[in-house]
Write a protein that holds these residues in place. Structure first.
Motif, PDB file in Angstrom:
ATOM      1  N   LEU A  22       1.130  -1.272   0.260  1.00 26.94           N
ATOM      2  CA  LEU A  22      -0.248  -0.205   0.385  1.00 26.94           C
ATOM      3  C   LEU A  22       1.000   1.837  -0.100  1.00 26.94           C
ATOM      4  O   LEU A  22       0.321   1.999  -1.018  1.00 26.94           O
ATOM      5  CB  LEU A  22      -0.964  -0.538   1.200  1.00 26.94           C
ATOM      6  CG  LEU A  22      -1.995   1.050   1.315  1.00 26.94           C
ATOM      7  CD1 LEU A  22      -2.886   1.073   0.096  1.00 26.94           C
ATOM      8  CD2 LEU A  22      -2.743   0.814   2.485  1.00 26.94           C
ATOM      9  N   GLU A  23       2.183   1.038   0.576  1.00 27.26           N
ATOM     10  CA  GLU A  23       3.029   2.502   0.690  1.00 27.26           C
ATOM     11  C   GLU A  23       3.528   2.526  -0.125  1.00 27.26           C
ATOM     12  O   GLU A  23       3.716   3.774  -0.983  1.00 27.26           O
ATOM     13  CB  GLU A  23       4.340   1.815   2.057  1.00 27.26           C
ATOM     14  CG  GLU A  23       3.664   2.653   3.493  1.00 27.26           C
ATOM     15  CD  GLU A  23       4.870   2.397   4.705  1.00 27.26           C
ATOM     16  OE1 GLU A  23       5.238   3.688   4.425  1.00 27.26           O
ATOM     17  OE2 GLU A  23       5.101   0.666   4.717  1.00 27.26           O
ATOM     18  N   ALA A  60      -0.583  10.323   7.766  1.00 25.69           N
ATOM     19  CA  ALA A  60      -0.370  10.767   9.156  1.00 25.69           C
ATOM     20  C   ALA A  60      -0.288   9.143   9.496  1.00 25.69           C
ATOM     21  O   ALA A  60       0.762   9.103  10.371  1.00 25.69           O
ATOM     22  CB  ALA A  60      -1.242  11.455   9.266  1.00 25.69           C
ATOM     23  N   LEU A  61      -1.185   7.882   9.589  1.00 22.22           N
ATOM     24  CA  LEU A  61      -1.843   7.033   9.833  1.00 22.22           C
ATOM     25  C   LEU A  61      -0.279   6.330   9.238  1.00 22.22           C
ATOM     26  O   LEU A  61      -0.429   5.524  10.305  1.00 22.22           O
ATOM     27  CB  LEU A  61      -2.782   6.345   9.608  1.00 22.22           C
ATOM     28  CG  LEU A  61      -4.025   7.053  10.276  1.00 22.22           C
ATOM     29  CD1 LEU A  61      -5.639   5.745   9.309  1.00 22.22           C
ATOM     30  CD2 LEU A  61      -3.972   6.352  11.767  1.00 22.22           C
ATOM     31  N   LEU A  62       0.503   6.611   8.200  1.00 19.97           N
ATOM     32  CA  LEU A  62       0.939   5.294   7.797  1.00 19.97           C
ATOM     33  C   LEU A  62       2.330   5.489   8.543  1.00 19.97           C
ATOM     34  O   LEU A  62       3.571   4.759   9.171  1.00 19.97           O
ATOM     35  CB  LEU A  62       1.375   5.651   6.899  1.00 19.97           C
ATOM     36  CG  LEU A  62       0.533   4.637   5.067  1.00 19.97           C
ATOM     37  CD1 LEU A  62       0.659   5.136   3.983  1.00 19.97           C
ATOM     38  CD2 LEU A  62       0.787   3.303   6.222  1.00 19.97           C
ATOM     39  N   THR A  68       6.694   4.824  12.069  1.00 18.95           N
ATOM     40  CA  THR A  68       7.196   4.983  13.557  1.00 18.95           C
ATOM     41  C   THR A  68       7.278   3.824  14.534  1.00 18.95           C
ATOM     42  O   THR A  68       8.457   3.513  15.761  1.00 18.95           O
ATOM     43  CB  THR A  68       7.155   6.224  14.558  1.00 18.95           C
ATOM     44  OG1 THR A  68       6.936   7.580  13.352  1.00 18.95           O
ATOM     45  CG2 THR A  68       7.654   6.438  15.437  1.00 18.95           C
ATOM     46  N   LEU A  69       6.264   3.438  14.886  1.00 18.06           N
ATOM     47  CA  LEU A  69       5.914   2.259  16.183  1.00 18.06           C
ATOM     48  C   LEU A  69       6.752   0.886  15.329  1.00 18.06           C
ATOM     49  O   LEU A  69       7.412   0.502  16.176  1.00 18.06           O
ATOM     50  CB  LEU A  69       4.819   1.852  15.653  1.00 18.06           C
ATOM     51  CG  LEU A  69       3.240   2.770  17.036  1.00 18.06           C
ATOM     52  CD1 LEU A  69       2.124   2.615  17.090  1.00 18.06           C
ATOM     53  CD2 LEU A  69       4.308   2.967  18.301  1.00 18.06           C
ATOM     54  N   ILE A  94      -4.272   0.445  13.917  1.00 13.85           N
ATOM     55  CA  ILE A  94      -3.877   1.596  12.589  1.00 13.85           C
ATOM     56  C   ILE A  94      -3.870   1.548  11.648  1.00 13.85           C
ATOM     57  O   ILE A  94      -5.091   2.403  11.013  1.00 13.85           O
ATOM     58  CB  ILE A  94      -2.788   2.413  13.002  1.00 13.85           C
ATOM     59  CG1 ILE A  94      -2.110   2.808  13.921  1.00 13.85           C
ATOM     60  CG2 ILE A  94      -1.624   3.055  11.774  1.00 13.85           C
ATOM     61  CD1 ILE A  94      -0.400   3.394  14.984  1.00 13.85           C
ATOM     62  N   VAL A  95      -3.772  -0.124  11.710  1.00 13.57           N
ATOM     63  CA  VAL A  95      -4.029  -0.823  10.141  1.00 13.57           C
ATOM     64  C   VAL A  95      -5.417  -0.367  10.064  1.00 13.57           C
ATOM     65  O   VAL A  95      -5.994  -0.181   8.465  1.00 13.57           O
ATOM     66  CB  VAL A  95      -3.990  -2.619  10.251  1.00 13.57           C
ATOM     67  CG1 VAL A  95      -4.058  -2.885   9.587  1.00 13.57           C
ATOM     68  CG2 VAL A  95      -2.352  -2.756  10.891  1.00 13.57           C
TER      69      VAL A  95
END
Length: 929
Positions: free
Chosen positions: A93-94, A111-113, A118-119, A129-130
């Protein structure tokens, strides 16, 4: 862990003691090979006993699958190199977002990606988040977002469309056919189904919904015994769905999301799969993913079905390629399953990493669980392990032949015959028209071990109150021993008729007969009345939820008889079972549905025997005729492919009639007002005796705990109960019974009464109540005397079972504060569908609240069941559940009151005032009859 499991898993036990800080065993490859070989042997061993191996698979189980698109496919679809997990899908997806960054402006997704990456750098995971990312792309009307999502999911769909089953899927397919394995999957690849569909003689299904699972588990055998039906249960875990987005009309849009399944043809091209079957428009793939509220709800629904139909039959659990990091419900489910069933777990992980599954299930060592670092394709070596023939018909030495006519002497209880050669006994059994008339030598030896049951009347003291003394003295066979023999005979009869000579397993049949013969071994004199005495004294064993049950004594006695090294234990082991299996079957939670149903269920051999034998003795006839009932109950009895006992047509109608007869007997015999009052007086004598004559102040706690077997907890309530039981058994086995012409219960009551009369410290009011009560229970004989008692009873009726515990507590308080003045009996009639205690509804850590089922009946109103109606739904989902009683009664008898109006007696007034005050304090309003 039970004895046989230890014998079968020695290497597993050794490895379990050597778990490292990441939950894996520190071992060389040869040791792991020994463990996996032993694991397969254990699966085979459990399968022979009717238990199934449960597999839980995730994406890791499909790693290494070959992706082979047809060479003739000119579209050359873009494919993943392997079956992707969540990380790979997110990376794809990215990549798409990066390539189309110029044309797409999606700040919320960016922003969510960023938060996700980061996590990920910190080696942390957040499934929400997914969920938020996927939701923003597939649950939207934004066409750009839809196209972005379609590019990603089409690649996913094409990949799994052209993926080939791995060796693990091939092995699992073999285990399905050989050992009746079941797989719960969190995968969307469908590779197991693809492999199963490639085999001849098998029908295979993916079951993604609660309703489909219910229909599968309650199905009846098909007409073609060679066509085996196999299913993989989809736990809504990452299931790929297809949705028709046609802007015009399409009937499919009324049911917009349908699961994607592997097509049966290998020549299928992507366009054929994506096109809507109704309008031909290209559909959009959707994904059910971790963190989705819909997925969590649907997964919980599926787990309820698993608990209901599968959990008790599980013999082992194997997790392959499931980290548990994304699905905490699975970990909670497994934690409860392993605790409740005492079954071993093997976790297979390709890499030596600490996962949620290992952290929660292996490291704490609360469960018998082990993790091995192993490629799933190397887990089994099936070529060197022969099949045990599970699922194939067992050859019966001689076909059983039943006479067309049934004679009334089926219900005679003759003494067990002398020992003979077992082959001769078996031939006699096959040729007789009796239901299990002949017994085996081993069963005769067991009979000698349980001969104390012959001392206890099946109906306790009720028989003489109803029938009268002269007739009661002639009742040679109405005791718990001969009742147990009758249950063994009926259980044997039901087993044979359920299979109609197919799939007959002699070892299993003998195991069933042993459980039937021993099912009442824990009953003490006075039976359930003693349990009520302990409850009224507030003596509660800590290991039980509310009150003492004879189950505790049953387990103790069975463990004594089948102690390790004994001839009994050796014989049971030779049959393929152990003492824990025996206890579970008697408790109704062994795990093979038809065995549990025959021994301990709403419609079992125990109820059939006592309903007919009790009505014969007491002359309380019911509408059923013994011989006709036997023919009817067996006529359309069968066992479903999942092992549940199925009542269809005439058999179902007979079962319904049996349940109605049982309810009638409880209302008019067992729990009738006069019976409850007389038993209440007997309980008053027994309670007073325990408190005044049994030394409960200087208990030998160590010895008492040893007598309890495994029950070694410092539980004062348990100690009091065990000490009283020991005292009761001494009275029962007394070499010099007080009155030889009476049953053991009467001998004990006589002895208790004489000792209480000699006790100078007894309160005068209590002494008087004991004397008057003893005279009443020893002189009441026949119907006219019972009616005279009923005329003095004050009856209260309550609607709503929520008041039952409060009213019971008030009655108990009144009787303890002012003993002997009032006999107060709170009577709640048993459920129309009674089930074993272990099957009662309970709330588990995964928030599923359900029970385990073992019986299937026809749908629709039970009153209209007819000969052609086939079983198809669970018993506790049937209309029979509407037959339950909604209220309860209170019977009050003035034991010390005399004259025309006994309630005017000062002692009775005082006790009634106390009871009424207690009721008023809780604002309980009774509805007096």
């Amino acid at each position: 862990m039970n004895h046989l499991l230890q014998l079968k898993l020695r290497a597993f036990q050794t490895a379990w003691d050597r778990i490292d800080d990441k939950g894996f065993i520190t071992s060389d490859p040869s040791h792991i090979a020994a463990i996996t070989k032993e694991w397969l042997e254990f699966i085979s061993f459990q399968s022979e006993r009717g238990l199934v191996p449960l597999f839980i698979t995730g994406t890791g189980a499909s790693q290494g699958a070959l992706i082979t698109p047809p060479t003739s496919d000119t579209t050359k679809p873009d494919l993943f190199k392997n079956i992707p997990n969540i990380y790979a899908i997110m990376e794809e997806l990215e990549g798409i977002l990066e390539r189309e960054k110029a044309s797409l402006q999606l700040p919320d997704v960016d922003a969510l990606l960023h938060e996700w990456n980061t996590l990920k750098i910190q080696d942390k995971k957040d499934r929400t988040i997914v969920a938020r990312i996927f939701d923003s792309l597939q649950d939207t009307e934004d066409q750009n977002r839809k196209e972005l999502w379609k590019k990603c999911t089409k690649k996913l769909l094409y990949t799994i469309l052209f993926a080939q089953p791995t060796k693990f899927h091939s092995d699992l397919s073999t285990l399905y056919k050989r050992y009746n394995a079941v797989c719960l999957t969190l995968n969307f690849d469908g590779l197991l189904i693809k492999k199963l569909r490639s085999e001849e003689g098998f029908s295979s299904f993916s079951l993604p919904t609660k309703e489909e699972c219910e229909r599968y588990f309650t199905r009846l055998p098909n007409n073609n015994p060679r066509q085996k039906e196999l299913a993989e249960i989809q736990l809504r875990g990452d299931i790929l769905y297809l949705k028709c987005d046609n802007s015009g009309f399409c009937p499919q849009k009324e049911n917009p999301v349908i699961p994607f399944f592997q097509p049966k043809s290998e020549r299928t091209v992507p366009a054929d799969v994506l096109n809507c079957p109704n309008c031909g428009h290209e559909m959009t793939p959707y994904l059910s993913f971790p963190g989705s509220h819909k997925k969590e709800k649907d997964m919980r629904d599926i787990l309820q079905v698993v608990w209901k139909y599968l959990s008790y039959s599980v013999g082992s659990v194997t997790m392959v390629g499931v980290s548990g990091d994304w699905d905490p419900l699975i970990i909670a489910f497994l934690g409860d399953l392993l605790n409740e069933r005492d079954i071993p777990l093997l976790i297979v992980e390709k890499s030596h990493k600490l996962t949620s599954a290992i952290r929660e299930l292996v490291l704490p060592k609360q469960h018998y669980a082990l993790a091995v670092e192993l490629d799933s394709n190397l887990l089994f070596n099936l070529d060197s392990h022969p099949s045990n023939g599970a699922g194939e018909p067992h050859q019966q030495p001689d076909p059983l032949k039943h006479r067309d006519e049934f004679m009334e002497d089926h219900w005679d209880k003759p003494e067990i015959i002398s020992p003979k050669d077992e082959k001769q006994l078996y031939e006699e059994l096959n040729g007789s028209g009796k239901i299990g008339f002949t017994v085996f030598q081993f069963e005769r030896k067991l009979r000698d071990e349980i001969d104390t049951l012959e001392l206890s009347s099946q109906l306790g003291m009720k028989t003489e109150w109803i029938v009268g003394e002269p007739q009661a003295a002639q009742l040679k066979y109405h005791d718990r021993l001969h009742h147990s023999i009758g249950v063994m005979k009926i259980a044997s009869y039901l087993y044979r008729n359920a299979f109609k000579n197919e799939h007959f397993n002699e070892n299993e049949w003998r195991f069933l007969r042993i459980a039937a013969l021993l099912h009442d071994i824990g009953h003490l004199p006075f039976s359930h009345m003693i349990e009520e005495v302990f409850n009224e004294l507030n003596w509660t064993p800590g290991l039980y939820k509310t009150s003492y049950s004879h189950v505790l004594q049953t387990e103790k006695r069975i463990k004594q008889i089948f102690r390790v090294g004994s001839d009994f234990e050796t014989h049971l082991t030779e049959l393929g079972y152990d003492v824990d299996d025996l206890i579970r079957l008697i408790n109704g939670n062994y795990g093979v549905g038809f065995l549990d149903a025959i021994i301990n269920s709403a419609i079992d051999a125990d109820k059939i025997d006592y309903i007919f034998s009790d009505t014969d003795v007491t002359r309380r006839r019911v509408s059923l005729t013994e011989s006709q009932f036997l023919k009817d109950i067996a006529s359309e009895l069968s066992v479903t492919p999942q092992g549940f006992l199925a009542f269809s047509g005439v058999s179902a109608r007979a079962a319904f009639d049996l349940l109605k007869a049982r309810r009638h007997l409880y209302q008019n015999l067992y729990l009738s007002p006069s019976m409850r009052v007389l038993e209440g007086i007997a309980k008053h004598i027994i309670t007073t005796y325990f408190l005044h004559e049994v030394n409960l102040r200087n208990l030998d706690i160590k010895q008492t705990a040893m007598d309890a077997g495994s029950l070694t907890c410092p539980d004062l309530g348990l100690y009091k109960i065990l000490e009283s039981i020991n005292h009761l058994e001494k009275l029962q086995k007394s070499e010099k019974p007080i009155r030889h012409d009476k049953g053991t219960e009467w001998q004990i009551i006589d002895g208790m009464y004489e000792k209480l009369q000699a006790n100078k410290l007894l309160n005068p009011v209590v002494r008087k109540s004991i004397s008057q009560g003893y005279e009443l229970i020893t002189t009441t004989r026949g119907e006219s005397a019972l009616k005279e008692i009923e005329r003095r009873i004050k009856r209260l009726t309550f609607n709503g079972l929520e008041l039952y515990n409060k009213v019971s507590k008030n009655a108990k308080t009144c009787k303890l504060r002012m003993p002997g003045r009032l006999i107060i009996e709170v009577v709640q009639f048993p459920k129309f569908l009674s089930i074993a205690d272990e099957r009662n509804t309970k709330l588990r850590s995964d928030n599923t609240k359900t029970f385990s089922e073992c019986i299937v009946v026809p749908p629709g109103n039970a009153a209209t069941w007819y000969a052609s109606q086939k079983a198809g739904i669970a018993l506790l989902d049937s209309t029979l559940k509407d037959e339950e009683s909604k209220g309860f009664n209170v019977y009050i008898y003035p034991l010390l009151g005399g004259g025309v109006n006994p309630y005017e007696d000062p002692n009775i007034k005082q006790a009634m005032n106390l009871f009424n005050r207690l009721m008023e304090q809780e604002s309980i309003i009774e509805e007096a009859e």
